[in-house]
Motif scaffolding. Structure first.
Motif, PDB file in Angstrom:
ATOM      1  N   SER A  96      -8.993  11.621  -7.938  1.00 39.97           N
ATOM      2  CA  SER A  96      -9.569  10.278  -7.830  1.00 39.97           C
ATOM      3  C   SER A  96      -9.764   9.862  -6.377  1.00 39.97           C
ATOM      4  N   GLN A  97     -10.670   8.913  -6.177  1.00 42.47           N
ATOM      5  CA  GLN A  97     -10.940   8.391  -4.846  1.00 42.47           C
ATOM      6  C   GLN A  97      -9.928   7.331  -4.428  1.00 42.47           C
ATOM      7  N   GLU A  98      -9.460   6.541  -5.401  1.00 39.23           N
ATOM      8  CA  GLU A  98      -8.564   5.440  -5.049  1.00 39.23           C
ATOM      9  C   GLU A  98      -7.425   5.258  -6.043  1.00 39.23           C
ATOM     10  N   GLY A  99      -6.983   6.364  -6.661  1.00 38.67           N
ATOM     11  CA  GLY A  99      -5.878   6.289  -7.602  1.00 38.67           C
ATOM     12  C   GLY A  99      -6.270   5.552  -8.871  1.00 38.67           C
ATOM     13  N   TYR A 100      -5.310   5.424  -9.781  1.00 39.54           N
ATOM     14  CA  TYR A 100      -5.572   4.739 -11.049  1.00 39.54           C
ATOM     15  C   TYR A 100      -4.377   3.899 -11.459  1.00 39.54           C
ATOM     16  N   PHE A 101      -4.673   2.747 -12.062  1.00 41.06           N
ATOM     17  CA  PHE A 101      -3.654   1.971 -12.748  1.00 41.06           C
ATOM     18  C   PHE A 101      -3.475   2.567 -14.145  1.00 41.06           C
ATOM     19  N   ALA A 102      -2.313   2.315 -14.741  1.00 41.37           N
ATOM     20  CA  ALA A 102      -2.024   2.876 -16.069  1.00 41.37           C
ATOM     21  C   ALA A 102      -3.069   2.442 -17.094  1.00 41.37           C
ATOM     22  N   SER A 103      -3.497   1.187 -17.020  1.00 44.32           N
ATOM     23  CA  SER A 103      -4.484   0.685 -17.980  1.00 44.32           C
ATOM     24  C   SER A 103      -5.806   1.438 -17.862  1.00 44.32           C
ATOM     25  N   GLU A 104      -6.166   1.813 -16.640  1.00 41.96           N
ATOM     26  CA  GLU A 104      -7.406   2.562 -16.427  1.00 41.96           C
ATOM     27  C   GLU A 104      -7.279   3.983 -16.970  1.00 41.96           C
ATOM     28  N   LEU A 105      -6.124   4.594 -16.742  1.00 43.48           N
ATOM     29  CA  LEU A 105      -5.897   5.951 -17.246  1.00 43.48           C
ATOM     30  C   LEU A 105      -5.896   5.977 -18.773  1.00 43.48           C
ATOM     31  N   GLN A 106      -5.299   4.951 -19.362  1.00 39.52           N
ATOM     32  CA  GLN A 106      -5.252   4.888 -20.821  1.00 39.52           C
ATOM     33  C   GLN A 106      -6.659   4.783 -21.406  1.00 39.52           C
ATOM     34  N   THR A 107      -7.527   4.074 -20.713  1.00 39.98           N
ATOM     35  CA  THR A 107      -8.920   3.972 -21.152  1.00 39.98           C
ATOM     36  C   THR A 107      -9.619   5.329 -21.078  1.00 39.98           C
ATOM     37  N   LEU A 108      -9.292   6.107 -20.066  1.00 37.89           N
ATOM     38  CA  LEU A 108      -9.936   7.408 -19.882  1.00 37.89           C
ATOM     39  C   LEU A 108      -9.479   8.437 -20.915  1.00 37.89           C
ATOM     40  N   VAL A 109      -8.171   8.441 -21.220  1.00 36.12           N
ATOM     41  CA  VAL A 109      -7.641   9.507 -22.086  1.00 36.12           C
ATOM     42  C   VAL A 109      -7.451   9.074 -23.535  1.00 36.12           C
ATOM     43  N   HIS A 110      -7.551   7.752 -23.804  1.00 29.02           N
ATOM     44  CA  HIS A 110      -7.541   7.227 -25.172  1.00 29.02           C
ATOM     45  C   HIS A 110      -6.205   7.371 -25.895  1.00 29.02           C
ATOM     46  N   VAL A 111      -5.131   7.569 -25.165  1.00 29.04           N
ATOM     47  CA  VAL A 111      -3.790   7.588 -25.760  1.00 29.04           C
ATOM     48  C   VAL A 111      -2.847   6.853 -24.809  1.00 29.04           C
ATOM     49  N   ARG A 112      -1.653   6.536 -25.290  1.00 34.85           N
ATOM     50  CA  ARG A 112      -0.666   5.877 -24.440  1.00 34.85           C
ATOM     51  C   ARG A 112      -0.231   6.820 -23.323  1.00 34.85           C
ATOM     52  N   VAL A 113      -0.047   6.259 -22.133  1.00 28.43           N
ATOM     53  CA  VAL A 113       0.225   7.111 -20.970  1.00 28.43           C
ATOM     54  C   VAL A 113       1.565   6.829 -20.296  1.00 28.43           C
ATOM     55  N   PHE A 114       2.294   5.812 -20.750  1.00 33.37           N
ATOM     56  CA  PHE A 114       3.506   5.383 -20.039  1.00 33.37           C
ATOM     57  C   PHE A 114       4.511   6.524 -19.871  1.00 33.37           C
ATOM     58  N   ASN A 115       4.851   7.200 -20.959  1.00 34.36           N
ATOM     59  CA  ASN A 115       5.868   8.260 -20.887  1.00 34.36           C
ATOM     60  C   ASN A 115       5.413   9.419 -20.005  1.00 34.36           C
ATOM     61  N   ALA A 116       4.154   9.790 -20.132  1.00 32.31           N
ATOM     62  CA  ALA A 116       3.632  10.900 -19.327  1.00 32.31           C
ATOM     63  C   ALA A 116       3.622  10.544 -17.843  1.00 32.31           C
ATOM     64  N   LEU A 117       3.244   9.307 -17.514  1.00 30.61           N
ATOM     65  CA  LEU A 117       3.236   8.878 -16.113  1.00 30.61           C
ATOM     66  C   LEU A 117       4.657   8.817 -15.551  1.00 30.61           C
ATOM     67  N   THR A 118       5.582   8.344 -16.365  1.00 25.93           N
ATOM     68  CA  THR A 118       6.987   8.312 -15.934  1.00 25.93           C
ATOM     69  C   THR A 118       7.477   9.718 -15.619  1.00 25.93           C
ATOM     70  N   GLN A 119       7.124  10.659 -16.473  1.00 26.35           N
ATOM     71  CA  GLN A 119       7.509  12.059 -16.258  1.00 26.35           C
ATOM     72  C   GLN A 119       6.921  12.603 -14.954  1.00 26.35           C
ATOM     73  N   LEU A 120       5.676  12.266 -14.680  1.00 30.00           N
ATOM     74  CA  LEU A 120       5.028  12.728 -13.452  1.00 30.00           C
ATOM     75  C   LEU A 120       5.694  12.151 -12.203  1.00 30.00           C
ATOM     76  N   VAL A 121       6.051  10.872 -12.272  1.00 36.27           N
ATOM     77  CA  VAL A 121       6.680  10.217 -11.120  1.00 36.27           C
ATOM     78  C   VAL A 121       8.093  10.744 -10.899  1.00 36.27           C
ATOM     79  N   VAL A 122       8.870  10.837 -11.972  1.00 31.94           N
ATOM     80  CA  VAL A 122      10.258  11.302 -11.867  1.00 31.94           C
ATOM     81  C   VAL A 122      10.317  12.737 -11.339  1.00 31.94           C
ATOM     82  N   SER A 123       9.380  13.561 -11.766  1.00 35.85           N
ATOM     83  CA  SER A 123       9.357  14.960 -11.320  1.00 35.85           C
ATOM     84  C   SER A 123       8.734  15.125  -9.934  1.00 35.85           C
ATOM     85  N   GLY A 124       8.202  14.027  -9.387  1.00 31.50           N
ATOM     86  CA  GLY A 124       7.634  14.077  -8.048  1.00 31.50           C
ATOM     87  C   GLY A 124       6.248  14.676  -7.965  1.00 31.50           C
ATOM     88  N   ARG A 125       5.574  14.787  -9.093  1.00 30.85           N
ATOM     89  CA  ARG A 125       4.239  15.397  -9.094  1.00 30.85           C
ATOM     90  C   ARG A 125       3.157  14.412  -8.659  1.00 30.85           C
TER      91      ARG A 125
END
Length: 253
Positions: A96-125
């Motif tokens: 992405s050019q300017e990152g994404y908010f969770a609400s924007e990502l959810q619109t793109l992938v059409h499923v809930r993203v909270f748990n997946a985003l938490t996993q990405l942040v906790v793992s440092g990815r």
């Protein structure tokens, strides 16, 4: 020469007919109960498991038409070139050019993203930074530039001093009329109307309208999702059982 008991041809014919299959339907078609056998055959054909529906569905890459985010859907079943939802979100954020908010990502992938985003942040990815009252998810490598661009976009969209306003709301008179109009709507009507305006604005619409109206960005995103789902009950403001308990009900206890 020993012939393969479970032929590729039979599996290809099955996918050509149905496009998306469950593991059980593949087992039944091949006449086997072995998961290992099924996955060995699928791997040789270049298969893809859905990231929605808990990975229940399978298809072939040759049958999928992925969009620019590497996502393809069939009957509201979603597949990604990256495979899992976690890997998909990481790839989208990194590109992405300017990152994404969770609400924007959810619109793109059409499923809930909270748990997946938490996993990405906790793992440092990926990284996240709080901005405008919401977390912005950014790349580990390009995050500084992404954050700077997003802040600049927000300033350009929201700053009246610079005279850069949201299309359609380009004057103080129109903005004042909008606030008057919103004041006569109930909470459901407000979020549905602003959800519609956000859809018209496209990327970043929730945040821009939130800054213009003072209504929480999550409320606007909810209205947009309700409109997209087309599952709206006329006349009801809240879901059944929502809201405060009545005084009469409290006294009974």
């Amino acid at each position: 020469m020993r012939l393969a008991k479970y032929s590729h041809r039979k599996l290809l014919g099955l996918f050509s007919r149905d496009v998306v299959l469950t593991l059980d339907s593949i087992k039944e078609a091949l006449g086997t109960t072995s998961k290992a056998t099924v996955f060995r055959k699928l791997k040789s054909l270049g298969h893809r498991a859905s990231y929605s529906h808990a990975g229940k569905y399978h298809t072939l890459d040759t049958l999928a038409s992925y969009n620019k985010y590497g996502i393809w859907s069939f009957n509201q079943i979603y597949f990604s070139q990256q495979g899992s939802l976690v890997d998909t979100l990481e790839a989208i954020i990194n590109k992405s050019q300017e990152g994404y908010f969770a609400s924007e990502l959810q619109t793109l992938v059409h499923v809930r993203v909270f748990n997946a985003l938490t996993q990405l942040v906790v793992s440092g990815r990926v990284l996240r930074e709080q901005i405008a009252g919401e977390y912005l998810y950014i790349s580990k490598v390009l995050g500084t530039d992404q954050l700077a661009r997003r802040k600049q976009s927000i300033m350009l969209c929201a700053c009246k001093e610079e005279k850069v306003l949201i299309p359609g709301f380009g004057s103080e008179v129109v903005t004042d009329c909008l606030q008057t109009f919103l004041s006569i709507l109930d909470e459901r009507q407000k979020r549905l109307y602003l959800g519609l305006e956000s859809m018209k604005l496209g990327h970043g619409g929730d945040l821009r309208l939130s800054q213009l109206t003072g209504i929480n960005v999550k409320t606007i995103a909810k209205g947009r999702r309700e409109l997209s789902s087309k599952n709206i009950t006329p006349g009801r403001i809240r879901k059944v059982g929502a809201g405060r308990s009545s005084i009469k009900k409290k006294l009974m206890w």
